[in-house]
Design a protein around this motif. Structure first.
Motif, PDB file in Angstrom:
ATOM      1  N   ALA A 221      37.710  54.449  37.274  1.00 20.91           N
ATOM      2  CA  ALA A 221      39.146  54.269  37.420  1.00 20.91           C
ATOM      3  C   ALA A 221      39.570  52.954  36.777  1.00 20.91           C
ATOM      4  O   ALA A 221      38.758  52.073  36.490  1.00 20.91           O
ATOM      5  CB  ALA A 221      39.531  54.279  38.893  1.00 20.91           C
ATOM      6  N   LEU A 222      40.850  52.846  36.563  1.00 21.01           N
ATOM      7  CA  LEU A 222      41.459  51.641  36.018  1.00 21.01           C
ATOM      8  C   LEU A 222      41.948  50.769  37.171  1.00 21.01           C
ATOM      9  O   LEU A 222      42.519  51.272  38.134  1.00 21.01           O
ATOM     10  CB  LEU A 222      42.630  52.043  35.120  1.00 21.01           C
ATOM     11  CG  LEU A 222      43.578  50.943  34.654  1.00 21.01           C
ATOM     12  CD1 LEU A 222      42.869  50.000  33.690  1.00 21.01           C
ATOM     13  CD2 LEU A 222      44.803  51.559  33.982  1.00 21.01           C
TER      14      LEU A 222
ATOM     15  N   TRP B  17      43.775  60.616  35.543  1.00 15.25           N
ATOM     16  CA  TRP B  17      43.301  59.232  35.537  1.00 15.25           C
ATOM     17  C   TRP B  17      43.254  58.722  36.975  1.00 15.25           C
ATOM     18  O   TRP B  17      43.857  59.295  37.880  1.00 15.25           O
ATOM     19  CB  TRP B  17      44.176  58.348  34.654  1.00 15.25           C
ATOM     20  CG  TRP B  17      45.574  58.098  35.165  1.00 15.25           C
ATOM     21  CD1 TRP B  17      46.563  59.024  35.347  1.00 15.25           C
ATOM     22  CD2 TRP B  17      46.129  56.847  35.558  1.00 15.25           C
ATOM     23  NE1 TRP B  17      47.700  58.426  35.817  1.00 15.25           N
ATOM     24  CE2 TRP B  17      47.463  57.091  35.954  1.00 15.25           C
ATOM     25  CE3 TRP B  17      45.637  55.542  35.592  1.00 15.25           C
ATOM     26  CZ2 TRP B  17      48.318  56.072  36.397  1.00 15.25           C
ATOM     27  CZ3 TRP B  17      46.477  54.519  36.020  1.00 15.25           C
ATOM     28  CH2 TRP B  17      47.804  54.791  36.418  1.00 15.25           C
ATOM     29  N   GLY B  18      42.491  57.648  37.159  1.00 16.81           N
ATOM     30  CA  GLY B  18      42.354  57.055  38.474  1.00 16.81           C
ATOM     31  C   GLY B  18      42.844  55.621  38.475  1.00 16.81           C
ATOM     32  O   GLY B  18      42.648  54.874  37.511  1.00 16.81           O
ATOM     33  N   LEU B  19      43.513  55.233  39.544  1.00 16.08           N
ATOM     34  CA  LEU B  19      44.025  53.873  39.704  1.00 16.08           C
ATOM     35  C   LEU B  19      43.520  53.303  41.008  1.00 16.08           C
ATOM     36  O   LEU B  19      43.555  53.965  42.052  1.00 16.08           O
ATOM     37  CB  LEU B  19      45.564  53.891  39.689  1.00 16.08           C
ATOM     38  CG  LEU B  19      46.268  52.545  39.851  1.00 16.08           C
ATOM     39  CD1 LEU B  19      45.969  51.624  38.666  1.00 16.08           C
ATOM     40  CD2 LEU B  19      47.777  52.760  39.994  1.00 16.08           C
TER      41      LEU B  19
ATOM     42  N   ARG C 228      30.952  49.221  32.490  1.00 15.65           N
ATOM     43  CA  ARG C 228      31.734  48.283  33.296  1.00 15.65           C
ATOM     44  C   ARG C 228      33.050  48.905  33.743  1.00 15.65           C
ATOM     45  O   ARG C 228      33.650  49.704  33.039  1.00 15.65           O
ATOM     46  CB  ARG C 228      32.016  46.996  32.504  1.00 15.65           C
ATOM     47  CG  ARG C 228      30.782  46.135  32.285  1.00 15.65           C
ATOM     48  CD  ARG C 228      31.108  44.889  31.490  1.00 15.65           C
ATOM     49  NE  ARG C 228      29.924  44.066  31.296  1.00 15.65           N
ATOM     50  CZ  ARG C 228      29.545  43.091  32.110  1.00 15.65           C
ATOM     51  NH1 ARG C 228      30.290  42.811  33.175  1.00 15.65           N
ATOM     52  NH2 ARG C 228      28.448  42.395  31.886  1.00 15.65           N
ATOM     53  N   ARG C 229      33.506  48.494  34.904  1.00 12.88           N
ATOM     54  CA  ARG C 229      34.783  48.961  35.443  1.00 12.88           C
ATOM     55  C   ARG C 229      35.908  48.162  34.805  1.00 12.88           C
ATOM     56  O   ARG C 229      35.872  46.932  34.767  1.00 12.88           O
ATOM     57  CB  ARG C 229      34.779  48.802  36.964  1.00 12.88           C
ATOM     58  CG  ARG C 229      35.905  49.496  37.663  1.00 12.88           C
ATOM     59  CD  ARG C 229      35.499  49.827  39.089  1.00 12.88           C
ATOM     60  NE  ARG C 229      35.089  48.649  39.847  1.00 12.88           N
ATOM     61  CZ  ARG C 229      35.938  47.866  40.522  1.00 12.88           C
ATOM     62  NH1 ARG C 229      37.232  48.126  40.516  1.00 12.88           N
ATOM     63  NH2 ARG C 229      35.482  46.834  41.196  1.00 12.88           N
ATOM     64  N   LEU C 230      36.920  48.873  34.305  1.00 12.67           N
ATOM     65  CA  LEU C 230      37.987  48.240  33.543  1.00 12.67           C
ATOM     66  C   LEU C 230      39.048  47.645  34.452  1.00 12.67           C
ATOM     67  O   LEU C 230      39.557  48.310  35.355  1.00 12.67           O
ATOM     68  CB  LEU C 230      38.629  49.255  32.597  1.00 12.67           C
ATOM     69  CG  LEU C 230      39.819  48.757  31.769  1.00 12.67           C
ATOM     70  CD1 LEU C 230      39.389  47.635  30.825  1.00 12.67           C
ATOM     71  CD2 LEU C 230      40.429  49.915  30.978  1.00 12.67           C
ATOM     72  N   VAL C 231      39.385  46.385  34.191  1.00 13.32           N
ATOM     73  CA  VAL C 231      40.477  45.696  34.869  1.00 13.32           C
ATOM     74  C   VAL C 231      41.434  45.196  33.791  1.00 13.32           C
ATOM     75  O   VAL C 231      41.020  44.468  32.880  1.00 13.32           O
ATOM     76  CB  VAL C 231      39.978  44.501  35.704  1.00 13.32           C
ATOM     77  CG1 VAL C 231      41.144  43.829  36.427  1.00 13.32           C
ATOM     78  CG2 VAL C 231      38.887  44.933  36.673  1.00 13.32           C
ATOM     79  N   VAL C 232      42.695  45.586  33.881  1.00  8.38           N
ATOM     80  CA  VAL C 232      43.711  45.129  32.926  1.00  8.38           C
ATOM     81  C   VAL C 232      44.622  44.140  33.631  1.00  8.38           C
ATOM     82  O   VAL C 232      45.145  44.418  34.718  1.00  8.38           O
ATOM     83  CB  VAL C 232      44.536  46.312  32.378  1.00  8.38           C
ATOM     84  CG1 VAL C 232      45.707  45.810  31.528  1.00  8.38           C
ATOM     85  CG2 VAL C 232      43.643  47.231  31.547  1.00  8.38           C
ATOM     86  N   VAL C 233      44.796  42.984  33.027  1.00  3.59           N
ATOM     87  CA  VAL C 233      45.709  41.966  33.538  1.00  3.59           C
ATOM     88  C   VAL C 233      46.889  41.923  32.583  1.00  3.59           C
ATOM     89  O   VAL C 233      46.751  41.522  31.425  1.00  3.59           O
ATOM     90  CB  VAL C 233      45.020  40.589  33.629  1.00  3.59           C
ATOM     91  CG1 VAL C 233      45.987  39.544  34.183  1.00  3.59           C
ATOM     92  CG2 VAL C 233      43.759  40.672  34.492  1.00  3.59           C
TER      93      VAL C 233
END
Length: 284
Positions: free
Chosen positions: A99-100, A277-279, A68-73
């Motif tokens: 990427a994040l 890292w990727g954003l 899964r693609r990570l999403v940080v809130v």
């Protein structure tokens, strides 16, 4: 705690499979923005919502994200925790292309790093960037203890350390931290003595300054695969260099890596990791 929020899709691409990790500080400070983000993401993708109670659960969720693609809130501190965890995973398991994504939620001053990186600070715009943005590979400054720096690193002199570094008994950890924070956020009043400390700064093995020349501050920032190094001397000179590896040593010193205060240490080496890292950012 985990909760799946799906829309009954039978075929979902990896791009549409999200792990949304919502920092507890964000939930406490701005529950309405968090609700909006969840609604936008869950309406457009298969999103697994994770509500960690603390840093340990936050780390476990990221370690178990799978494909899964990570999403940080959350705010800048949540971003830095996630980047550090992903970098350590990168070192253990090899580089990955994932990427994040970040949805900044927090007070204005708590999301300054996210804003400087180009992430939208509005809940809807940031959530749309998660879904429709493009990946930008970014450098990291990584120190010899495994710490990471996304933006700026600063080593200011602490007030009360004018002159020789060994002039008096060291202050308590708490008083030193308070002095460091004051130095970073509020300049000295006009006419006040300039705090200095004695540090050796080496850029790719070349000495910029040695212990016999007091410095008023050191700063580093990664850019295009190099570290931009600036040393401010007690006399007001500005010494600069571009390097891959920077080593600072001397009497016990503290530093501020993005929003985190580190130290005291006698020596520390920072190395640039290009594109580590990727954003996810809005399309240009």
């Amino acid at each position: 705690m985990h909760k799946d929020a799906t829309r009954g899709r039978t075929e979902v691409s990896d791009h549409d499979q999200l792990l949304v990790v919502i920092d507890p500080v964000a939930r406490r400070l701005d529950g309405e923005s968090v609700r909006i983000v969840k609604d936008v993401l869950c309406a457009a993708a298969e999103a697994k919502i994770c509500l960690p109670a603390g840093n340990e659960e936050f780390a476990r969720a990221i370690a178990r994200r799978g494909s899964r693609r990570l999403v940080v809130v959350g705010d800048d501190r949540a971003l830095l925790r996630a980047v550090g965890l992903m970098y350590r995973d990168h070192r253990q398991n090899g580089p990955g292309e994932r990427a994040l994504s970040l949805v900044p939620v927090g007070a204005v001053q708590a999301v300054e790093l996210a804003r400087s990186l180009g992430v939208p600070t509005g809940a809807v715009a940031a959530a749309r960037t998660v879904l429709d943005g493009v990946v930008r590979r970014l450098d990291l400054l990584v120190d010899d203890s495994g710490g990471v720096v996304v933006g700026d690193l600063r080593i200011p002199a602490i007030p009360g350390t004018v002159g020789a570094a060994s002039a008096a008994a060291p202050p308590s950890v708490w008083s030193a931290c308070r002095s460091l924070v004051r130095t970073l956020v509020r300049p000295a009043p006009p006419g006040a003595p300039v705090p200095t400390q004695r540090l050796r700064v080496e850029a790719d093995g070349v000495m910029l300054t040695d212990l016999d020349r007091p410095v008023a501050g050191v700063s580093l920032r990664s850019h295009d695969g190099r570290a931009e190094v600036v040393v401010r001397t007690a006399e007001g000179d500005r010494l600069t260099a571009d390097a891959v590896t920077v080593t600072v040593s001397g009497a016990d010193f503290r530093y501020r890596a993005d929003t985190v205060v580190g130290g005291p240490v006698r020596t520390r080496t920072w190395t640039v990791r290009p594109g580590a890292w990727g954003l996810m950012l809005p399309p240009s």
